[in-house]
Scaffold this active site. Structure first.
Site, PDB file in Angstrom:
ATOM      1  CG  LEU A  71      -8.908  20.024  36.698  1.00  0.00           C
ATOM      2  CD1 LEU A  71      -7.180  20.120  36.427  1.00  0.00           C
ATOM      3  CD2 LEU A  71      -9.092  21.032  37.868  1.00  0.00           C
ATOM      4  CG  ASP A  72     -13.721  24.406  34.227  1.00  0.00           C
ATOM      5  OD1 ASP A  72     -14.815  23.639  34.178  1.00  0.00           O
ATOM      6  OD2 ASP A  72     -13.881  25.749  34.638  1.00  0.00           O
ATOM      7  CG  MET A  73     -11.031  22.034  26.956  1.00  0.00           C
ATOM      8  SD  MET A  73     -11.630  22.423  25.514  1.00  0.00           S
ATOM      9  CE  MET A  73     -12.212  24.083  25.827  1.00  0.00           C
ATOM     10  CB  THR A 121      -8.665  24.618  34.530  1.00  0.00           C
ATOM     11  OG1 THR A 121      -9.744  25.432  34.504  1.00  0.00           O
ATOM     12  CG2 THR A 121      -7.743  24.657  35.619  1.00  0.00           C
TER      13      THR A 121
END
Length: 227
Positions: free
Chosen positions: A66-68, A70
């Protein structure tokens, strides 16, 4: 990060680690917004979800990211056969995922799809961009859940997002392409949308996989923390 020269990495410490399920083969965690999935190159970027999990489950390996910014559900494998089996599910799109996002403005259509190919925007990395010649296929379905107006009279829309593909920043760029950037998005939001939230309002709410050993269908969910 080139796109955020003033960014200071300060992941939250409470909860330090939120494990919602684990057995002999997998561990499922709820990642907080602002925490890297894996460590970065710089010494101050060593704290990450992977290192936190390793303190209690040293064999855990990253299967997806997951993106940082998110938050939400992630699964990690605890042995090599489990890693191979779950990776194959992601590659063959056998998993099911849904996200909750709050976006700028009012989306009029109750539901719809965005299908724009994506590729890295290298001069502005880590940004991604739509490119119909060189981009990789990307498809997102969306469903409007509610609208809200804040005290300043600005409208936002709560949406459920279902990514069919798993491109980097897919949901963020696809929402931007509709003219509705996700609130608090430091990479893609315009000034108004950025000012409306201190965090990226994107949460991985649900993940469904088949257990790598038993093949049982497992569905994990975590309520959206910002709504």
């Amino acid at each position: 990060m080139a796109a955020n020269p003033d960014f200071i990495y300060q992941p939250q410490m409470r909860p330090y680690l939120d494990i919602i399920y684990h057995d002999n083969d997998i561990v499922v965690v709820n990642k907080s917004s602002g925490l890297l999935t894996v460590s970065g190159r710089l010494p101050e970027h060593q704290d990450c979800l992977e290192s936190r999990v390793h303190k209690v489950l040293p064999t855990a390996t990253i299967v997806h990211r997951l993106d940082m910014a998110t938050s939400g559900i992630m699964v990690m494998a605890l042995n090599k056969p489990a890693h191979v089996a779950i990776s194959r599910q992601f590659e063959k799109r056998l998993t099911q995922k849904s996200y909750i996002a709050r976006v700028f403005g009012k989306i009029e259509k109750a539901q719809g799809s965005v299908e724009h190919p994506l590729m890295g925007d290298w001069p502005n990395r880590p940004k991604q961009k739509i490119d119909h010649q060189q981009g990789k296929a990307a498809l997102t379905h969306y469903k409007v859940l509610s609208h809200r107006q804040n005290i300043d009279g600005q409208t936002s829309t709560l949406v459920e997002l279902t990514p069919i593909t798993g491109r980097s920043h897919q949901l963020r760029v696809h929402m931007l392409s509709l003219g509705h950037p996700i609130l608090g998005d430091r990479l893609y939001a315009h000034e108004q949308a950025l000012a409306m939230s201190s965090r990226l309002q994107l949460h991985a709410q649900m993940l469904q996989i088949s257990h790598p050993v038993t093949a049982q269908t497992l569905t994990f969910s975590k309520a959206c923390p910002f709504d």
